[in-house]
Scaffold this active site. Structure first.
Site, short mmCIF file in Angstrom:
data_model
loop_
_atom_site.label_atom_id
_atom_site.label_comp_id
_atom_site.label_asym_id
_atom_site.label_seq_id
_atom_site.Cartn_x
_atom_site.Cartn_y
_atom_site.Cartn_z
N ARG A 171 46.50 57.74 28.22
CA ARG A 171 47.58 57.95 27.23
C ARG A 171 48.66 58.85 27.81
O ARG A 171 48.37 59.82 28.51
CB ARG A 171 47.01 58.61 25.97
CG ARG A 171 46.13 57.70 25.17
CD ARG A 171 45.50 58.42 24.00
NE ARG A 171 44.06 58.24 24.02
CZ ARG A 171 43.20 58.96 23.31
NH1 ARG A 171 43.62 59.92 22.52
NH2 ARG A 171 41.91 58.72 23.40
N GLU A 174 29.70 67.78 18.74
CA GLU A 174 30.25 67.33 17.47
C GLU A 174 29.15 66.88 16.51
O GLU A 174 29.24 67.07 15.31
CB GLU A 174 31.27 66.21 17.72
CG GLU A 174 32.52 66.75 18.39
CD GLU A 174 33.37 65.70 19.06
OE1 GLU A 174 34.38 65.31 18.49
OE2 GLU A 174 33.03 65.27 20.18
N ASN A 195 28.34 57.65 14.28
CA ASN A 195 29.74 57.62 14.72
C ASN A 195 30.08 56.17 15.07
O ASN A 195 29.70 55.67 16.13
CB ASN A 195 29.88 58.54 15.94
CG ASN A 195 31.29 58.57 16.48
OD1 ASN A 195 32.17 57.85 16.00
ND2 ASN A 195 31.50 59.40 17.49
N ASN A 242 32.97 70.17 33.12
CA ASN A 242 32.42 69.85 34.45
C ASN A 242 33.29 70.19 35.65
O ASN A 242 32.76 70.35 36.75
CB ASN A 242 32.09 68.36 34.52
CG ASN A 242 30.92 68.01 33.62
OD1 ASN A 242 29.83 68.54 33.80
ND2 ASN A 242 31.16 67.17 32.64
N GLY A 245 38.92 65.70 27.97
CA GLY A 245 38.06 64.58 28.32
C GLY A 245 38.95 63.38 28.59
O GLY A 245 40.06 63.54 29.08
N ASN A 246 38.46 62.23 28.22
CA ASN A 246 39.30 61.04 28.33
C ASN A 246 40.50 61.16 27.40
O ASN A 246 41.62 60.88 27.78
CB ASN A 246 38.46 59.83 27.95
CG ASN A 246 38.58 58.79 29.01
OD1 ASN A 246 39.59 58.72 29.71
ND2 ASN A 246 37.54 58.00 29.14
N GLY A 247 40.21 61.58 26.18
CA GLY A 247 41.26 62.02 25.26
C GLY A 247 41.25 63.54 25.33
O GLY A 247 40.18 64.13 25.39
N ARG A 301 30.93 60.51 11.14
CA ARG A 301 32.21 60.96 11.68
C ARG A 301 33.29 59.99 11.19
O ARG A 301 33.14 58.78 11.34
CB ARG A 301 32.17 60.95 13.20
CG ARG A 301 33.52 61.22 13.79
CD ARG A 301 33.48 61.13 15.29
NE ARG A 301 34.77 61.47 15.83
CZ ARG A 301 35.43 60.72 16.71
NH1 ARG A 301 34.91 59.59 17.12
NH2 ARG A 301 36.59 61.10 17.17
N HIS A 323 40.08 65.73 17.17
CA HIS A 323 39.01 66.50 17.84
C HIS A 323 38.66 67.77 17.03
O HIS A 323 38.17 68.74 17.60
CB HIS A 323 39.43 66.98 19.25
CG HIS A 323 39.63 65.89 20.25
ND1 HIS A 323 40.64 65.94 21.18
CD2 HIS A 323 38.95 64.76 20.49
CE1 HIS A 323 40.59 64.87 21.96
NE2 HIS A 323 39.57 64.13 21.55
N GLY A 335 36.65 69.43 30.95
CA GLY A 335 36.62 70.88 30.73
C GLY A 335 35.27 71.49 31.03
O GLY A 335 35.18 72.61 31.55
N ARG A 364 37.09 62.26 38.19
CA ARG A 364 36.20 62.31 39.37
C ARG A 364 36.80 61.46 40.48
O ARG A 364 36.83 61.87 41.65
CB ARG A 364 34.79 61.81 39.02
CG ARG A 364 34.02 62.83 38.22
CD ARG A 364 32.83 62.23 37.56
NE ARG A 364 33.26 61.36 36.44
CZ ARG A 364 32.49 60.98 35.46
NH1 ARG A 364 31.24 61.36 35.43
NH2 ARG A 364 32.94 60.21 34.48
#
Ligand code: AMP
Length: 402
Positions: free
Chosen positions: A241, A384, A7, A335, A210-212, A91, A180, A333, A285
Site C-alpha cells: 500500500r 489481538e 477472525n 523481528n 507488519g504487512n499493513g 474481530r 489495528h 516491528g 526479509r
C-alpha cells in the site's frame, strides 16, 4: 471460561480457543481459500503438530462448523463437545462512529455492523458472515464483537477531520477512523505494565509494523491520533500500500495511465508500497537480503519506510507534548532489529537510545533502550486474540453475569 476467538477475512477464517482462566491457547487454526478450489484447514492443538485438512469450504458457515469439528475431534481436538465453548469473540474491522467499544451481539448490533460495511466493503461482510455462522451453530452461546477502529474513537476532531468540506463528514462519515486498534491498545497496556504503571500514566507511541502498518499516539491511555485514516491505505508506506500521497496524483494517474477508480484502488492498495518501490517484494526479509546484496531500490524502499515511521514518531511526540515510551510490534516491528535501529537513529534528541545487545531480541517482550535513556523503547509481540478474548469475558461477566 473457554472463549472461541474468530477472525473472518473474505476468503479465510483464523481462530483460537483460549482458556481464559489461565490465558492458555488450547488450539489455533487457519482456513484459507474459502469459496475457491484447494481450500484447506490447518489446525494446531497447543504443543502438537499441525493437522492439514484438505476439504472444499464453500462458505464461512461451513468453515466455522469445520473449525468446531476440529476442536472437538477425538484425535486432535482439545474439548469433548461444543458445549465447552462458553463465549465467542469476533474481530470486526469497522465499527464507524457508532462503536467506541466492544459489544455483545444483538439484532441491533448486527444492523450496525452491516451499516458500517459501506466503510469497509471487503471486511465487514465476511466478519458478519462469521458472526451469523457462529450464532446459527451455537444459538445459546454469547457472541461479542471487538472492533479494529474502536480504540481510536477517542481521537479529537482536529486529528480525525480531513481538510475537506464538512458536509462530506456529515453525509458519508468521511474522516480518519484508524485501524489495528486492538493491537495498539494491547501493546500500550503491556508497555505500561513493563514500566510499572498503567496506560493512564504514560504517553506512548505504538508502531504496528507488519504487512499493513500504522503508528498511534496513546496519550494517558487514549488514542489521540493514528496514521491510518478513512481506510487502511493512509499513513505509512506499507508492503503493497502506498500510504499517504499527494491526492492530486490520482487524477494525474487517471489521465496519464487511463485508469478508472477500480484500477487506481488496485494500484495503490496492491501494487505500491515497498513492493512498488523495490519492484521486488513486499516482504522486508526479501528486501533486507536484496539490499545486503547491493540492490539499490530495495535499500531505498527500506530507507523510505524507516523515514516515514521516524517522522510519525516526531509528529506524535509533538502531538502529545512529549513521549515516555515507543513500542515496536507486528511482523517487522517484532523481528527486525535493523529496522528498529534505523527508525530510532537520530531520535536521541528526544531522550531515546537503543541498546544494541538488547535489540537483538525477536518476538518476545523486551525493553531495548539503554539504561540512561529517558524514553523507553520496547519490543512487544502483539496479541489481538487475547484482547478479543478479554473483552469477551468482561462483557459476558458484566452484561449476562456469565
Ligand atoms: P504481519 O503482517 O504482522 O504478519 O507481518 C508480516 C511482515 O513482517 C512480513 O511481510 C515481513 O515484511 C515482516 N517480517 C516478518 N519477519 C521478519 C524478519 N525476521 N525480518 C524482517 N521482516 C520480517
Amino acid at each position: 471460561m473457554k472463549v472461541f476467538v474468530v477472525n473472518c477475512g473474505s476468503s479465510s477464517i483464523k481462530y483460537q480457543l483460549i482458556n481464559m482462566d489461565t490465558e492458555a491457547v488450547l488450539a489455533k487454526g487457519l482456513i484459507e481459500r474459502i469459496g475457491m478450489e484447494g481450500s484447506v484447514l490447518k489446525h494446531t492443538p497447543e504443543g502438537k503438530y499441525t493437522v492439514d485438512i484438505n476439504i472444499d469450504v464453500p462458505n464461512h458457515s461451513f468453515g466455522i462448523k469445520l473449525a468446531v469439528d476440529a476442536l472437538t475431534n477425538p484425535d486432535y481436538g482439545v474439548i469433548k463437545s461444543m458445549n465447552e465453548i462458553d463465549a465467542v469473540g469476533h474481530r470486526v474491522v469497522h465499527g464507524g462512529e457508532r462503536f467506541a467499544d466492544s459489544v455483545l451481539v444483538t439484532p441491533d448490533v448486527l444492523k450496525g455492523i452491516a451499516a458500517c460495511a459501506e466503510l469497509a466493503p471487503l471486511h465487514n461482510p465476511p466478519n458478519l458472515n462469521g458472526i451469523k455462522a457462529c450464532m446459527a451453530l451455537m444459538p445459546n452461546v454469547p457472541q461479542v464483537v471487538v472492533f479494529d477502529t474502536a480504540f481510536h474513537q477517542t481521537m479529537p476532531k482536529e486529528a480525525y477531520l480531513y481538510g475537506l468540506p464538512y458536509e462530506l463528514y456529515v453525509k458519508y462519515g468521511v474522516r480518519r477512523y484508524g485501524f489495528h486498534g486492538t493491537s495498539h491498545k494491547y501493546v500500550a497496556q503491556e508497555a505500561a505494565k513493563m514500566m510499572g504503571g498503567e496506560t493512564k500514566d504514560y504517553r506512548i507511541i505504538t508502531c504496528h509494523l507488519g504487512n499493513g502498518s500504522s503508528v498511534a499516539a496513546v496519550k494517558y491511555g487514549r488514542s489521540i491520533d493514528t496514521s491510518m485514516g478513512y481506510t487502511p491505505l493512509d499513513g505509512l508506506v506499507m508492503g503493497t500500500r502506498s500510504g499517504e500521497i499527494d491526492p492530486a496524483i490520482i487524477p494525474f494517474l487517471m489521465e496519464k495511465e487511463n485508469m478508472n477508480a477500480e484500477q487506481i484502488d488496485d494500484y495503490l492498495n496492491r501494487r505500491s508500497g515497498v513492493l512498488g518501490i523495490s519492484g521486488l517484494s513486499s516482504d522486508f526479509r526479501d528486501l533486507e537480503s536484496a539490499a545486503a546484496r547491493g540492490d539499490e531500490r530495495s535499500q531505498v524502499a527500506i530507507d523510505i519506510f524507516a523515514y516515514r515511521v521516524k517522522k510519525y514518531i516526531g509528529a506524535y511526540t509533538a502531538a502529545m507534548g512529549g513521549v515516555d515510551a515507543i513500542v515496536f510490534t507486528a511482523g517487522l516491528g517484532e523481528n527486525s532489529s535493523s529496522m528498529r535501529e534505523k527508525i530510532c537513529a537520530g531520535l536521541e534528541y528526544l531522550g531515546t537510545g537503543i541498546d544494541g545487545q538488547k535489540n537483538k531480541v525477536r518476538g518476545k517482550n523486551q525493553e531495548i533502550s539503554t539504561d540512561e535513556a529517558k524514553v523507553k523503547i520496547f519490543v512487544i509481540p502483539t496479541n489481538e486474540e487475547l484482547v478479543i478474548a478479554h473483552d469477551t469475558v468482561n462483557i459476558c461477566r458484566r452484561i449476562i453475569k456469565l
